[in-house]
Design a protein around this motif. Structure first.
Motif, PDB file in Angstrom:
ATOM      1  N   GLY A 151      65.220  -4.136  -6.499  1.00 47.66           N
ATOM      2  CA  GLY A 151      65.627  -5.354  -5.422  1.00 47.66           C
ATOM      3  C   GLY A 151      66.907  -5.590  -5.945  1.00 47.66           C
ATOM      4  O   GLY A 151      67.600  -5.125  -6.830  1.00 47.66           O
TER       5      GLY A 151
ATOM      6  N   ILE B  94      64.083  -2.804  -2.577  1.00 45.44           N
ATOM      7  CA  ILE B  94      63.099  -2.781  -1.965  1.00 45.44           C
ATOM      8  C   ILE B  94      63.191  -3.348  -0.599  1.00 45.44           C
ATOM      9  O   ILE B  94      64.371  -3.947  -0.300  1.00 45.44           O
ATOM     10  CB  ILE B  94      62.194  -4.115  -2.836  1.00 45.44           C
ATOM     11  CG1 ILE B  94      62.725  -5.307  -2.891  1.00 45.44           C
ATOM     12  CG2 ILE B  94      61.543  -3.666  -4.134  1.00 45.44           C
ATOM     13  CD1 ILE B  94      62.119  -6.428  -3.535  1.00 45.44           C
ATOM     14  N   GLU B  95      62.635  -2.854   0.358  1.00 45.55           N
ATOM     15  CA  GLU B  95      62.635  -3.091   1.589  1.00 45.55           C
ATOM     16  C   GLU B  95      61.851  -4.214   2.341  1.00 45.55           C
ATOM     17  O   GLU B  95      61.668  -4.105   3.512  1.00 45.55           O
ATOM     18  CB  GLU B  95      62.413  -1.918   2.577  1.00 45.55           C
ATOM     19  CG  GLU B  95      63.133  -0.521   2.029  1.00 45.55           C
ATOM     20  CD  GLU B  95      64.334   0.115   2.693  1.00 45.55           C
ATOM     21  OE1 GLU B  95      64.213  -0.509   4.102  1.00 45.55           O
ATOM     22  OE2 GLU B  95      65.169   0.629   2.244  1.00 45.55           O
ATOM     23  N   PHE B  96      61.799  -5.054   1.553  1.00 45.52           N
ATOM     24  CA  PHE B  96      60.927  -6.313   2.081  1.00 45.52           C
ATOM     25  C   PHE B  96      61.261  -7.584   1.363  1.00 45.52           C
ATOM     26  O   PHE B  96      61.918  -7.369   0.342  1.00 45.52           O
ATOM     27  CB  PHE B  96      59.384  -6.171   1.932  1.00 45.52           C
ATOM     28  CG  PHE B  96      59.001  -5.993   0.610  1.00 45.52           C
ATOM     29  CD1 PHE B  96      58.806  -6.902  -0.415  1.00 45.52           C
ATOM     30  CD2 PHE B  96      58.721  -4.597  -0.047  1.00 45.52           C
ATOM     31  CE1 PHE B  96      58.093  -6.719  -1.813  1.00 45.52           C
ATOM     32  CE2 PHE B  96      58.588  -4.300  -1.246  1.00 45.52           C
ATOM     33  CZ  PHE B  96      58.143  -5.404  -2.116  1.00 45.52           C
ATOM     34  N   GLY B  97      60.764  -8.898   1.808  1.00 45.58           N
ATOM     35  CA  GLY B  97      61.101  -9.982   1.261  1.00 45.58           C
ATOM     36  C   GLY B  97      60.051 -10.525   0.506  1.00 45.58           C
ATOM     37  O   GLY B  97      58.990 -10.242   1.012  1.00 45.58           O
TER      38      GLY B  97
ATOM     39  N   TRP C 145      63.216 -14.620   0.257  1.00 47.76           N
ATOM     40  CA  TRP C 145      62.407 -13.798   1.146  1.00 47.76           C
ATOM     41  C   TRP C 145      63.178 -12.954   2.029  1.00 47.76           C
ATOM     42  O   TRP C 145      62.244 -12.008   2.435  1.00 47.76           O
ATOM     43  CB  TRP C 145      61.254 -14.639   1.836  1.00 47.76           C
ATOM     44  CG  TRP C 145      61.962 -15.840   2.654  1.00 47.76           C
ATOM     45  CD1 TRP C 145      62.311 -16.990   2.259  1.00 47.76           C
ATOM     46  CD2 TRP C 145      62.438 -15.643   4.082  1.00 47.76           C
ATOM     47  NE1 TRP C 145      62.957 -17.566   3.194  1.00 47.76           N
ATOM     48  CE2 TRP C 145      63.036 -16.941   4.520  1.00 47.76           C
ATOM     49  CE3 TRP C 145      62.439 -14.396   4.841  1.00 47.76           C
ATOM     50  CZ2 TRP C 145      63.554 -17.085   5.616  1.00 47.76           C
ATOM     51  CZ3 TRP C 145      62.740 -14.881   6.158  1.00 47.76           C
ATOM     52  CH2 TRP C 145      63.309 -15.875   6.503  1.00 47.76           C
ATOM     53  N   ARG C 146      64.525 -13.075   2.280  1.00 48.33           N
ATOM     54  CA  ARG C 146      65.021 -12.180   3.297  1.00 48.33           C
ATOM     55  C   ARG C 146      65.107 -10.646   2.778  1.00 48.33           C
ATOM     56  O   ARG C 146      65.505 -10.528   1.423  1.00 48.33           O
ATOM     57  CB  ARG C 146      66.358 -12.778   3.813  1.00 48.33           C
ATOM     58  CG  ARG C 146      66.392 -13.937   4.463  1.00 48.33           C
ATOM     59  CD  ARG C 146      67.435 -14.562   4.861  1.00 48.33           C
ATOM     60  NE  ARG C 146      67.430 -15.804   5.563  1.00 48.33           N
ATOM     61  CZ  ARG C 146      67.379 -17.115   5.233  1.00 48.33           C
ATOM     62  NH1 ARG C 146      67.463 -17.012   3.860  1.00 48.33           N
ATOM     63  NH2 ARG C 146      67.246 -17.978   5.911  1.00 48.33           N
ATOM     64  N   LYS C 147      64.954  -9.852   3.566  1.00 49.33           N
ATOM     65  CA  LYS C 147      65.215  -8.539   3.176  1.00 49.33           C
ATOM     66  C   LYS C 147      66.619  -8.179   2.332  1.00 49.33           C
ATOM     67  O   LYS C 147      67.541  -8.783   2.901  1.00 49.33           O
ATOM     68  CB  LYS C 147      65.294  -7.410   4.514  1.00 49.33           C
ATOM     69  CG  LYS C 147      65.258  -6.097   4.030  1.00 49.33           C
ATOM     70  CD  LYS C 147      65.375  -5.149   5.381  1.00 49.33           C
ATOM     71  CE  LYS C 147      65.675  -3.697   5.218  1.00 49.33           C
ATOM     72  NZ  LYS C 147      65.597  -3.180   6.415  1.00 49.33           N
ATOM     73  N   ASN C 148      66.635  -7.460   1.381  1.00 52.70           N
ATOM     74  CA  ASN C 148      67.628  -7.239   0.320  1.00 52.70           C
ATOM     75  C   ASN C 148      68.192  -8.322  -0.181  1.00 52.70           C
ATOM     76  O   ASN C 148      69.158  -8.336  -1.039  1.00 52.70           O
ATOM     77  CB  ASN C 148      68.683  -6.774   1.371  1.00 52.70           C
ATOM     78  CG  ASN C 148      68.542  -5.001   1.712  1.00 52.70           C
ATOM     79  OD1 ASN C 148      67.848  -4.372   1.086  1.00 52.70           O
ATOM     80  ND2 ASN C 148      69.093  -5.122   3.093  1.00 52.70           N
ATOM     81  N   GLU C 149      67.498  -9.487  -0.415  1.00 57.20           N
ATOM     82  CA  GLU C 149      67.573 -10.584  -1.377  1.00 57.20           C
ATOM     83  C   GLU C 149      66.607 -10.676  -2.473  1.00 57.20           C
ATOM     84  O   GLU C 149      66.911 -11.551  -3.437  1.00 57.20           O
ATOM     85  CB  GLU C 149      67.804 -11.883  -0.366  1.00 57.20           C
ATOM     86  CG  GLU C 149      69.074 -12.050   0.155  1.00 57.20           C
ATOM     87  CD  GLU C 149      69.392 -13.313   1.189  1.00 57.20           C
ATOM     88  OE1 GLU C 149      68.403 -14.388   0.564  1.00 57.20           O
ATOM     89  OE2 GLU C 149      69.938 -13.461   2.019  1.00 57.20           O
ATOM     90  N   SER C 150      65.421 -10.173  -2.251  1.00 55.56           N
ATOM     91  CA  SER C 150      64.335 -10.271  -3.050  1.00 55.56           C
ATOM     92  C   SER C 150      64.561  -9.360  -4.269  1.00 55.56           C
ATOM     93  O   SER C 150      65.179  -8.408  -4.087  1.00 55.56           O
ATOM     94  CB  SER C 150      62.982 -10.221  -2.284  1.00 55.56           C
ATOM     95  OG  SER C 150      62.806 -11.102  -1.461  1.00 55.56           O
ATOM     96  N   ASN C 151      63.530  -9.728  -5.214  1.00 57.34           N
ATOM     97  CA  ASN C 151      63.478  -8.777  -6.451  1.00 57.34           C
ATOM     98  C   ASN C 151      62.001  -8.796  -6.909  1.00 57.34           C
ATOM     99  O   ASN C 151      61.500  -9.854  -6.875  1.00 57.34           O
ATOM    100  CB  ASN C 151      64.511  -9.266  -7.352  1.00 57.34           C
ATOM    101  CG  ASN C 151      64.430 -10.621  -7.866  1.00 57.34           C
ATOM    102  OD1 ASN C 151      63.286 -10.879  -8.643  1.00 57.34           O
ATOM    103  ND2 ASN C 151      65.440 -11.561  -7.517  1.00 57.34           N
TER     104      ASN C 151
END
Length: 133
Positions: free
Chosen positions: A31, A58-61, A66-72
């Motif tokens: 992420g 990663i393709e989920f939050g 929690w938003r897509k492409n912001e999580s790790n």
């Protein structure tokens, strides 16, 4: 947790990287690390930003971001420790019970509880960080 765990999976709101001994742990990042949310802005971890450079997406939050492409997520794996002759327990004939099994070695004494004076600085606010005890 660090002493008892072999693997830890967490997001950036978990155990700060400064608590992991670099020689004992291997990291795999997934992420994007954008830093903490504004509420925790003073807890930015430069080392975390380094670890996440070139991380697999990663393709989920999940977590605060929690938003897509912001999580790790960070997968931390403890490196196996080499055993030394001192760590290998050997039993003498006297230690073997009548049933032919080795006697149980004595338990190690527990470390004393940390006091406010011995806790790391971040743990002075233990109500915010549950990993501090």
């Amino acid at each position: 947790m660090l002493n008892k765990s072999a693997i830890i999976l967490q997001d950036d709101s978990g155990i700060p990287l400064g608590y992991f001994e670099a020689k004992k742990w291997r990291f795999q990042a997934f992420g994007h690390y954008a830093g903490p949310i504004s509420m925790f802005a003073n807890f930015y971890q430069p080392r975390m930003a380094e670890v996440f450079q070139g991380a697999s997406p990663i393709e989920f939050g999940i977590g605060y971001r929690w938003r897509k492409n912001e999580s790790n997520l960070l997968l931390a794996q403890k490196e196996p420790t080499p055993t030394s002759d001192e760590e290998v327990t050997s039993y003498s004939q006297a230690e073997v019970s009548a049933t032919g099994t080795a006697a149980t070695p004595p338990k190690k004494p527990r470390r004393g509880a940390e006091t406010q004076a011995t806790r790391p600085l971040g743990c002075q606010i233990a109500k915010v960080f549950p990993f501090c005890w």
